[in-house]
Design a protein around this motif. Structure first.
Motif, PDB file in Angstrom:
ATOM      1  N   GLU A 108       0.830  -1.207   0.000  1.00  0.00           N
ATOM      2  CA  GLU A 108       0.000   0.000   0.000  1.00  0.00           C
ATOM      3  C   GLU A 108       0.862   1.254   0.000  1.00  0.00           C
ATOM      4  O   GLU A 108       0.548   2.225  -0.697  1.00  0.00           O
ATOM      5  CB  GLU A 108      -0.934   0.011   1.206  1.00  0.00           C
ATOM      6  N   THR A 109       1.955   1.241   0.750  1.00  0.00           N
ATOM      7  CA  THR A 109       2.855   2.403   0.765  1.00  0.00           C
ATOM      8  C   THR A 109       3.418   2.674  -0.625  1.00  0.00           C
ATOM      9  O   THR A 109       3.474   3.823  -1.079  1.00  0.00           O
ATOM     10  CB  THR A 109       4.007   2.165   1.765  1.00  0.00           C
ATOM     11  N   VAL A 110       3.826   1.617  -1.318  1.00  0.00           N
ATOM     12  CA  VAL A 110       4.402   1.765  -2.656  1.00  0.00           C
ATOM     13  C   VAL A 110       3.348   2.242  -3.647  1.00  0.00           C
ATOM     14  O   VAL A 110       3.598   3.144  -4.462  1.00  0.00           O
ATOM     15  CB  VAL A 110       5.040   0.442  -3.114  1.00  0.00           C
ATOM     16  N   VAL A 111       2.152   1.659  -3.584  1.00  0.00           N
ATOM     17  CA  VAL A 111       1.085   2.064  -4.513  1.00  0.00           C
ATOM     18  C   VAL A 111       0.720   3.527  -4.294  1.00  0.00           C
ATOM     19  O   VAL A 111       0.538   4.292  -5.252  1.00  0.00           O
ATOM     20  CB  VAL A 111      -0.138   1.151  -4.341  1.00  0.00           C
ATOM     21  N   ARG A 112       0.623   3.925  -3.043  1.00  0.00           N
ATOM     22  CA  ARG A 112       0.259   5.323  -2.774  1.00  0.00           C
ATOM     23  C   ARG A 112       1.403   6.271  -3.130  1.00  0.00           C
ATOM     24  O   ARG A 112       1.170   7.423  -3.509  1.00  0.00           O
ATOM     25  CB  ARG A 112      -0.184   5.483  -1.330  1.00  0.00           C
ATOM     26  N   ALA A 113       2.641   5.796  -3.039  1.00  0.00           N
ATOM     27  CA  ALA A 113       3.771   6.611  -3.493  1.00  0.00           C
ATOM     28  C   ALA A 113       3.687   6.844  -5.001  1.00  0.00           C
ATOM     29  O   ALA A 113       3.975   7.947  -5.492  1.00  0.00           O
ATOM     30  CB  ALA A 113       5.092   5.943  -3.125  1.00  0.00           C
ATOM     31  N   LEU A 114       3.313   5.806  -5.732  1.00  0.00           N
ATOM     32  CA  LEU A 114       3.119   5.954  -7.181  1.00  0.00           C
ATOM     33  C   LEU A 114       2.019   6.962  -7.472  1.00  0.00           C
ATOM     34  O   LEU A 114       2.184   7.848  -8.324  1.00  0.00           O
ATOM     35  CB  LEU A 114       2.779   4.598  -7.794  1.00  0.00           C
ATOM     36  N   LEU A 115       0.895   6.835  -6.786  1.00  0.00           N
ATOM     37  CA  LEU A 115      -0.207   7.776  -6.996  1.00  0.00           C
ATOM     38  C   LEU A 115       0.224   9.203  -6.671  1.00  0.00           C
ATOM     39  O   LEU A 115      -0.091  10.143  -7.414  1.00  0.00           O
ATOM     40  CB  LEU A 115      -1.408   7.367  -6.146  1.00  0.00           C
ATOM     41  N   ASP A 116       0.958   9.380  -5.571  1.00  0.00           N
ATOM     42  CA  ASP A 116       1.447  10.719  -5.218  1.00  0.00           C
ATOM     43  C   ASP A 116       2.375  11.260  -6.292  1.00  0.00           C
ATOM     44  O   ASP A 116       2.341  12.453  -6.627  1.00  0.00           O
ATOM     45  CB  ASP A 116       2.186  10.676  -3.876  1.00  0.00           C
ATOM     46  N   HIS A 117       3.227  10.381  -6.841  1.00  0.00           N
ATOM     47  CA  HIS A 117       4.205  10.800  -7.847  1.00  0.00           C
ATOM     48  C   HIS A 117       3.529  11.382  -9.081  1.00  0.00           C
ATOM     49  O   HIS A 117       4.037  12.343  -9.681  1.00  0.00           O
ATOM     50  CB  HIS A 117       5.073   9.597  -8.227  1.00  0.00           C
ATOM     51  N   VAL A 118       2.393  10.823  -9.463  1.00  0.00           N
ATOM     52  CA  VAL A 118       1.732  11.270 -10.690  1.00  0.00           C
ATOM     53  C   VAL A 118       0.534  12.179 -10.418  1.00  0.00           C
ATOM     54  O   VAL A 118      -0.166  12.566 -11.355  1.00  0.00           O
ATOM     55  CB  VAL A 118       1.278  10.056 -11.542  1.00  0.00           C
TER      56      VAL A 118
END
Length: 357
Positions: free
Chosen positions: A293-303
């Motif tokens: 979840e941390t990684v997925v939300r980091a991706l969402l934040d990045h874009v």
């Protein structure tokens, strides 16, 4: 706004047993709206035309899946968006010259290669921009694999992986992540050297996780499993377009790509293939273990800035929440098997989700 489109590979299965069936020639022989054939006779491929909005893409994806299902039904089989067959299967090569050459040259690697991916194309303005994008999205691609993982079963048993397709696909000599290219000249020189080495039959066998498309002004992101629910394919497409736009903006501002080594990217992809959304992944920024979840939300934040400008942020945020709540295709498949103990029921459930979400 950058246009985008999606290609989906799907299995053909028997309605009663759930076993993969070699009927691609019959199913694809149905005129202009029929799906296309692929390497193995147990699979077909659909693709959308380029579009600019998620709503438009949603309609196209559902229409393509429905048209493929109708074509299959006319030949007494079904289409299902699974990245590998849960039931045991002996794949048979589609009898086209190029595929037969591949089967001969690559032996068991080609013969066992009954896997289904989802490829997203996003328009670029130039090859310079395209190579800049390829160089800058590299660390984020394993997260897309984890989100779309939809192939836990292989030859009638649980592989232990969320995406076993990734493991099987990785046997091709050109598959996987790439080093930094820097310029289109280096990109094309690399491909030219690979072909001249004799290890590849042609440019179509450049199976990088992300590449410049051969016939279109797009980058093609190929790392994902085919997604069982349409919503997951839409989320993948939205995030990929966001990644491309974000990378292009970084390049335009002169921001260099991350120098992360390809060896670490391969490890991150392996971890995504193994764990999917049920365990730790390699964080794209820190290169340390972090929850899925941390990684997925980091991706969402990045874009997020790109998605906000495009108008996709609310939809992508909502679909991300749903995905994290219910799980990816691998979770859905295993959940069905735990409930029923029947791999045929896993396939039947996936057939329903392929068309109905």
């Amino acid at each position: 706004m950058r246009s985008f489109g999606v290609e989906e590979e799907m299995l053909l299965v028997d309605p009663d047993t759930g076993a993969a069936v070699a009927l691609a020639e019959a199913v694809t022989d149905g005129g202009e709206d029929a799906p296309q054939s692929e390497l193995q006779s147990q699979q077909v491929e659909t693709d959308t035309v380029p579009c600019t909005s998620l709503d438009e893409l949603a309609g196209l994806l559902r229409a393509e899946r429905r048209a493929a299902a109708d074509a299959a039904a006319r030949k007494n089989c079904q289409v299902v968006a699974l990245a590998t067959s849960p039931l045991a299967v002996s794949p048979s090569t589609t009898p086209k010259d190029r595929y037969l050459r591949m089967a001969e040259e690559y032996a068991l690697t080609a013969q066992e290669q009954l896997t289904c991916g989802c490829h997203v194309h996003v328009r670029i303005e130039s090859e310079e921009e395209g190579v800049a994008v390829l160089d800058r999205i590299r660390p984020w691609l394993p997260a897309l694999l984890a989100m779309t993982a939809n192939s836990p079963f292989w030859q009638g048993g649980d592989s232990g992986y969320a995406s076993y397709r990734h493991q099987v696909w990785g046997r091709w000599p050109s598959a996987g992540p790439t080093d930094l290219f820097g310029t289109p000249e280096v990109y094309h020189d690399t491909i030219d050297a690979m072909i001249k080495s004799g290890g590849l039959l042609d440019e179509g066998m450049v199976y990088f996780d992300a590449r410049l498309a051969r016939h279109y002004p797009t980058v093609e992101i190929r790392v994902a499993d085919v997604c069982m629910p349409v919503d997951d394919a839409l989320l993948l497409a939205a995030l990929v377009r966001g990644l491309v736009e974000t990378a292009a903006r970084e390049w335009d501002k002169g921001e260099p790509p991350s120098p992360v080594r390809t060896e670490l990217l391969r490890l991150a992809s392996w971890r995504a293939s193994r764990s999917g959304l049920e365990g730790e992944l390699v964080h794209p920024v820190t290169a340390r273990p972090a929850s899925a979840e941390t990684v997925v939300r980091a991706l969402l934040d990045h874009v997020t800035p790109a998605l906000a400008d495009i108008g996709d942020l609310d939809a992508a945020t909502e679909m991300t929440g749903r995905l994290l709540s219910r799980g990816n295709g691998a979770v859905l498949q295993r959940r069905t098997y735990e409930r029923t103990g029947d791999l045929a029921e896993v396939v039947r459930s996936a057939v329903t989700r392929t068309l109905d979400g």
